[in-house]
Design a protein around this motif. Structure first.
Motif, mmCIF file in Angstrom:
data_model
loop_
_atom_site.group_PDB
_atom_site.id
_atom_site.type_symbol
_atom_site.label_atom_id
_atom_site.label_comp_id
_atom_site.label_asym_id
_atom_site.label_seq_id
_atom_site.Cartn_x
_atom_site.Cartn_y
_atom_site.Cartn_z
ATOM 1 N N THR A 144 -10.067 4.946 5.204
ATOM 2 C CA THR A 144 -10.420 4.349 3.913
ATOM 3 C C THR A 144 -11.668 5.001 3.342
ATOM 4 N N ILE A 145 -12.646 5.250 4.202
ATOM 5 C CA ILE A 145 -13.874 5.890 3.737
ATOM 6 C C ILE A 145 -13.575 7.296 3.221
ATOM 7 N N ALA A 146 -12.730 8.031 3.939
ATOM 8 C CA ALA A 146 -12.427 9.415 3.557
ATOM 9 C C ALA A 146 -11.603 9.501 2.280
ATOM 10 N N TYR A 147 -10.615 8.632 2.149
ATOM 11 C CA TYR A 147 -9.712 8.709 0.993
ATOM 12 C C TYR A 147 -10.220 7.913 -0.203
ATOM 13 N N GLN A 148 -10.530 6.636 -0.002
ATOM 14 C CA GLN A 148 -11.012 5.841 -1.138
ATOM 15 C C GLN A 148 -12.414 6.263 -1.575
ATOM 16 N N ILE A 150 0.834 -1.207 0.000
ATOM 17 C CA ILE A 150 0.000 0.000 0.000
ATOM 18 C C ILE A 150 0.867 1.254 0.000
ATOM 19 N N ARG A 151 1.907 1.266 0.822
ATOM 20 C CA ARG A 151 2.773 2.445 0.904
ATOM 21 C C ARG A 151 3.484 2.714 -0.421
ATOM 22 N N ASN A 152 3.791 1.652 -1.160
ATOM 23 C CA ASN A 152 4.401 1.829 -2.476
ATOM 24 C C ASN A 152 3.417 2.455 -3.460
ATOM 25 N N VAL A 153 2.135 2.137 -3.301
ATOM 26 C CA VAL A 153 1.112 2.767 -4.142
ATOM 27 C C VAL A 153 0.960 4.228 -3.745
ATOM 28 N N LEU A 197 -14.558 5.841 -5.225
ATOM 29 C CA LEU A 197 -15.390 4.645 -5.214
ATOM 30 C C LEU A 197 -16.703 4.908 -4.479
ATOM 31 N N PRO A 198 -17.761 4.166 -4.817
ATOM 32 C CA PRO A 198 -19.030 4.319 -4.099
ATOM 33 C C PRO A 198 -18.864 3.951 -2.628
ATOM 34 N N LEU A 199 -19.485 4.717 -1.759
ATOM 35 C CA LEU A 199 -19.391 4.418 -0.335
ATOM 36 C C LEU A 199 -19.963 3.040 -0.014
ATOM 37 N N SER A 200 -20.935 2.600 -0.793
ATOM 38 C CA SER A 200 -21.516 1.278 -0.573
ATOM 39 C C SER A 200 -20.463 0.191 -0.740
ATOM 40 N N PHE A 201 -19.599 0.335 -1.729
ATOM 41 C CA PHE A 201 -18.518 -0.636 -1.956
ATOM 42 C C PHE A 201 -17.556 -0.631 -0.773
ATOM 43 N N PRO A 233 -5.442 -0.232 -9.776
ATOM 44 C CA PRO A 233 -6.814 0.271 -9.879
ATOM 45 C C PRO A 233 -7.338 0.670 -8.506
ATOM 46 N N LYS A 234 -8.249 1.630 -8.460
ATOM 47 C CA LYS A 234 -8.775 2.137 -7.187
ATOM 48 C C LYS A 234 -9.410 1.031 -6.353
ATOM 49 N N GLU A 235 -10.141 0.123 -7.037
ATOM 50 C CA GLU A 235 -10.787 -0.979 -6.312
ATOM 51 C C GLU A 235 -9.755 -1.883 -5.649
ATOM 52 N N THR A 236 -8.651 -2.125 -6.354
ATOM 53 C CA THR A 236 -7.597 -2.973 -5.807
ATOM 54 C C THR A 236 -6.975 -2.343 -4.577
ATOM 55 N N LEU A 237 -6.695 -1.050 -4.652
ATOM 56 C CA LEU A 237 -6.108 -0.358 -3.503
ATOM 57 C C LEU A 237 -7.051 -0.400 -2.305
ATOM 58 N N SER A 238 -8.332 -0.195 -2.553
ATOM 59 C CA SER A 238 -9.300 -0.232 -1.467
ATOM 60 C C SER A 238 -9.351 -1.612 -0.819
ATOM 61 N N LEU A 239 -9.303 -2.664 -1.634
ATOM 62 C CA LEU A 239 -9.310 -4.028 -1.096
ATOM 63 C C LEU A 239 -8.025 -4.341 -0.335
ATOM 64 N N LEU A 240 -6.931 -3.762 -0.780
ATOM 65 C CA LEU A 240 -5.681 -3.944 -0.048
ATOM 66 C C LEU A 240 -5.781 -3.328 1.351
ATOM 67 N N PHE A 241 -6.378 -2.138 1.442
ATOM 68 C CA PHE A 241 -6.584 -1.522 2.748
ATOM 69 C C PHE A 241 -7.455 -2.415 3.632
ATOM 70 N N SER A 242 -8.513 -2.975 3.061
ATOM 71 C CA SER A 242 -9.405 -3.847 3.824
ATOM 72 C C SER A 242 -8.677 -5.097 4.302
#
Length: 221
Positions: free
Chosen positions: A124-128, A72-75, A132-136, A83-92
């Motif tokens: 994650t909610i604030a940045y991603q 994540i830090r490298n991203v 991305l949709p908040l629902s995701f 992709p944004k979805e991938t980064l968000s899943l990495l945070f999760s």
């Protein structure tokens, strides 16, 4: 390797988190704010203050120092582009490991420690949430909430000034127009927290010392 990591830790997320959804973790403290807000400084000061009062404290941060956290830090540094979805899943995934993994948050809380985290789920909610949709984001972050949530609400101008004073290179989100949107997301999220979360919002114009004292008074009250 990346896809394997996501599969493994998102599986952990959905098998273990289901038992903790909407749970409040007692003695878990989270300090949040945009880049430059001083979350790291205040997390360290709070740890020192609580330890002086005889409490056993575990200080941690997100992203973690795990392999996923390093990715994540490298991203964030711009070395990698996902992709944004991938980064968000990495945070999760990193958060799931942070909570339930060996030497993680849950383990320390069960030992009787007070846990302080420099950033958590609301980051994650604030940045991603910019892309991305908040629902995701909410669907992939059904994690327990902290007992204490502290939001350092610094102005974008002050944040940029502090970031510019650092010697390190800026991360991908450390731009004025981006941080202004992130700050608005944080402000909205603050009001969406469950009623049983003890929350504190502090103006960024306060001095480091005054902020430290306000946070300690809030935790000890």
């Amino acid at each position: 390797m990346l896809s394997s990591a996501i599969i493994i830790y998102v599986t952990i997320l959905f098998t273990q988190v289901v038992f903790h959804m909407n749970q409040i973790l007692k003695d878990f403290i989270v300090i949040e704010g945009i880049d430059g807000a001083g979350t790291t400084t205040q997390s360290k000061l709070l740890k020192e203050n609580l330890e002086r009062r005889g409490k056993e404290v575990f200080l941690t941060a997100e992203p973690t120092s795990s392999d996923i956290g390093k990715l994540i830090r490298n991203v964030l540094s711009g070395k990698l582009d996902f992709p944004k979805e991938t980064l968000s899943l990495l945070f999760s995934s990193d958060r799931s490991l942070h909570l339930f993994g060996k030497n993680g948050i849950i383990e320390h809380l069960e030992r009787g420690c007070t846990v302080i985290s420099d950033r958590y789920m609301q980051s994650t909610i604030a940045y991603q949430g910019l892309d991305l949709p908040l629902s995701f984001i909410r669907d992939t972050n059904p994690f327990p909430f902290p007992e204490y949530y502290i939001f350092l609400d610094i102005s974008t101008d002050d944040a940029i000034s502090r970031i510019d004073m650092r010697k390190s290179e800026k991360e991908i989100y450390e731009k004025r127009e981006i941080l202004e949107k992130v700050r608005m997301n944080y402000q909205k999220e603050y009001h969406r927290l469950p009623e049983n979360v003890k929350k504190l919002r502090l103006e960024g114009k306060l001095s480091i010392r005054d902020t430290e004292e306000e946070i300690l008074s809030f935790i000890l009250s």
